[in-house]
Design an enzyme around this catalytic site. Structure first.
Site, PDB file in Angstrom:
ATOM      1  NE  ARG A 177     -10.358   2.216 -13.377  1.00  0.00           N
ATOM      2  CZ  ARG A 177     -10.055   3.460 -13.057  1.00  0.00           C
ATOM      3  NH1 ARG A 177     -11.011   4.366 -12.976  1.00  0.00           N
ATOM      4  NH2 ARG A 177      -8.819   3.826 -12.812  1.00  0.00           N
ATOM      5  N   GLY A 187      -1.288  -3.949 -11.767  1.00  0.00           N
ATOM      6  CA  GLY A 187      -0.288  -2.899 -11.988  1.00  0.00           C
ATOM      7  C   GLY A 187       1.078  -3.526 -11.789  1.00  0.00           C
ATOM      8  NE  ARG A 243      -3.300   3.091   0.807  1.00  0.00           N
ATOM      9  CZ  ARG A 243      -2.010   2.726   0.775  1.00  0.00           C
ATOM     10  NH1 ARG A 243      -1.657   1.494   1.057  1.00  0.00           N
ATOM     11  NH2 ARG A 243      -1.077   3.615   0.478  1.00  0.00           N
ATOM     12  CG  ASP A 298       0.245  -5.643   5.096  1.00  0.00           C
ATOM     13  OD1 ASP A 298       0.622  -5.767   6.287  1.00  0.00           O
ATOM     14  OD2 ASP A 298       0.820  -4.887   4.285  1.00  0.00           O
ATOM     15  CB  ILE A 331       2.332  -4.391  -6.615  1.00  0.00           C
ATOM     16  CG1 ILE A 331       3.261  -3.245  -6.165  1.00  0.00           C
ATOM     17  CG2 ILE A 331       2.224  -5.452  -5.512  1.00  0.00           C
ATOM     18  CD1 ILE A 331       2.753  -2.422  -5.004  1.00  0.00           C
ATOM     19  CG  HIS A 359      -0.027  -0.739   6.066  1.00  0.00           C
ATOM     20  ND1 HIS A 359      -0.969   0.215   5.750  1.00  0.00           N
ATOM     21  CD2 HIS A 359       0.791  -0.814   4.986  1.00  0.00           C
ATOM     22  CE1 HIS A 359      -0.713   0.705   4.545  1.00  0.00           C
ATOM     23  NE2 HIS A 359       0.348   0.087   4.065  1.00  0.00           N
ATOM     24  CD  GLU A 395      -3.871   0.204   7.575  1.00  0.00           C
ATOM     25  OE1 GLU A 395      -2.860   0.942   7.612  1.00  0.00           O
ATOM     26  OE2 GLU A 395      -4.120  -0.543   6.642  1.00  0.00           O
TER      27      GLU A 395
HETATM   28  C1  8YV Z   1       3.795   2.240   3.592  1.00  0.00           C
HETATM   29  C2  8YV Z   1       2.185   1.904   1.629  1.00  0.00           C
HETATM   30  O1  8YV Z   1       3.482   1.534   4.721  1.00  0.00           O
HETATM   31  O2  8YV Z   1       3.524   2.488  -0.205  1.00  0.00           O
HETATM   32  C3  8YV Z   1       2.411   2.504   0.285  1.00  0.00           C
HETATM   33  O3  8YV Z   1       1.449   2.998  -0.307  1.00  0.00           O
HETATM   34  O4  8YV Z   1       1.096   1.753   2.044  1.00  0.00           O
HETATM   35  C4  8YV Z   1       3.340   1.423   2.425  1.00  0.00           C
HETATM   36  O5  8YV Z   1       4.439   1.165   1.650  1.00  0.00           O
HETATM   37  C5  8YV Z   1       3.274   3.617   3.744  1.00  0.00           C
HETATM   38  O6  8YV Z   1       3.715   4.404   2.707  1.00  0.00           O
HETATM   39  C6  8YV Z   1       3.728   4.259   5.038  1.00  0.00           C
HETATM   40  O7  8YV Z   1       3.187   5.515   5.130  1.00  0.00           O
END
Ligand code: 8YV
Length: 312
Positions: free
Chosen positions: A175, A153, A232, A256, A155, A279, A261
């Site tokens: 996919r 995507g 994730r 990360d 990122i 994270h 978590e």
């Molecule tokens: C943040 C994230 O730590 O953007 C996301 O999906 O996981 C991170 O940028 C998160 O949003 C904090 O709640």
């Protein structure tokens, strides 16, 4: 007409909490002595929810908020928000895409360098005084290696661009192939893992990617392979990951994100070929400010014009 009422689910920075409360009529859910009882009694009073990827918004919560018409979330990932329940009720959902791409991609490259060149581990080596007793073991080269991206995507594409600066060969698994990308597509995730020296996860979380990286994929990545997860924790079978690292069938991991978590399997603390971060993919002053601004802009756009700016 009464002012729209916002339910703020969980705290972000104090700066954001205050700005939101200065601009709107806000109730902080986390400040209520009993959140469930509060929602049961007062839920009907709210028009909009402000939340984050961390705090989310479940279908059960949404049920207690019958008049809510929009959920504005901080973060790009929305696996903690029940999108199906929201859509079924016509509730708009916004996230904060794009503004964090640079920082998450930077961190992915940082984790590649750290795990391969053992930056954190060799820093510990110096700090504990071990250097005087002998040299640190050799790491592994990064430049020119093969990088597999799972989830090409926004990122993922930024990770690929950075990897080009390290003369890395990049292939990806989605996919479906992305016709806009010149990168090589691999339909078979295990084949990508077999090919890759580094496998970087930048796909969304949620049911569709749950435990996508299982024992078989880790085995395919192999004893010289390194897994990088900035997506994730749910994407990786963490039990299989710990086992693969312990038995040496996987070379290393830069993580990360985790399944539970802020709990991290303590078995990982023992392993020097693993880099563990709390994270922090988007956690820079600049990016977090940009994310805050985008949440505020989404709230304003919905209240002024009836549509969020960056709908998921
Ligand atoms: C943040 C994230 O730590 O953007 C996301 O999906 O996981 C991170 O940028 C998160 O949003 C904090 O709640």
């Amino acid at each position: 007409m009464t002012a729209p009422k916002l339910l703020h689910v969980g705290p972000l920075t104090e700066r954001f909490n205050q700005r939101l409360a200065a601009e709107h009529e806000v109730v902080r859910l986390w400040a209520q002595p009993d959140a469930d009882a509060f929602l049961a009694e007062q839920g009907a009073a709210f028009d909009l929810v402000v939340t984050s990827a961390r705090f989310g918004c479940t279908a059960a919560m949404l049920e207690r908020l019958p008049n809510v018409r929009a959920i504005c979330s901080f973060g790009v990932g929305y696996d903690s928000i029940d999108i199906t329940a929201a859509k079924a009720r016509g509730v708009q959902v916004s996230n904060t895409p794009d503004v964090l791409n640079d920082c998450v991609a930077d961190l992915a490259l940082g984790l590649i360098l750290d795990t391969a060149r053992r930056l954190s581990a060799s820093d510990r080596f110096v700090r504990t005084g071990a250097w005087v007793a002998g040299n640190y073991p050799l790491g592994r080269k990064v430049s020119g290696k093969r990088l597999g991206i799972v989830g090409l995507g926004r990122i993922g594409k930024d990770v690929a661009r950075r990897a080009a600066g390290f003369d890395m060969e990049v292939r990806y698994h989605n996919r479906r192939p992305d016709p806009s990308s010149p990168l090589g597509y691999e339909a078979d995730l295990k084949a990508l893992a077999t090919w890759a020296d580094f496998l970087v996860l930048t796909c969304p979380g949620g049911a569709a990617t749950h435990h996508l990286i299982d024992a078989a994929v880790l085995r395919a990545l192999g004893p010289q392979g390194i897994l990088i997860n900035v997506a994730r924790g749910s994407v990786v079978d963490e039990t299989a990951l710990v086992a693969a690292l312990q038995e040496g069938s996987l070379g290393g991991a830069g993580l990360d994100v985790f399944e539970q978590e802020p709990r991290v399997p303590s078995a990982l603390f023992e392993l020097d070929n693993v880099v563990l971060l709390p994270h922090v993919g988007s956690a820079t002053e600049e990016t977090r400010l940009a994310m805050e601004e985008l949440v505020l802009a989404n709230v304003r756009a919905f209240l002024d014009k009836g549509d969020v700016l960056t709908a998921v």
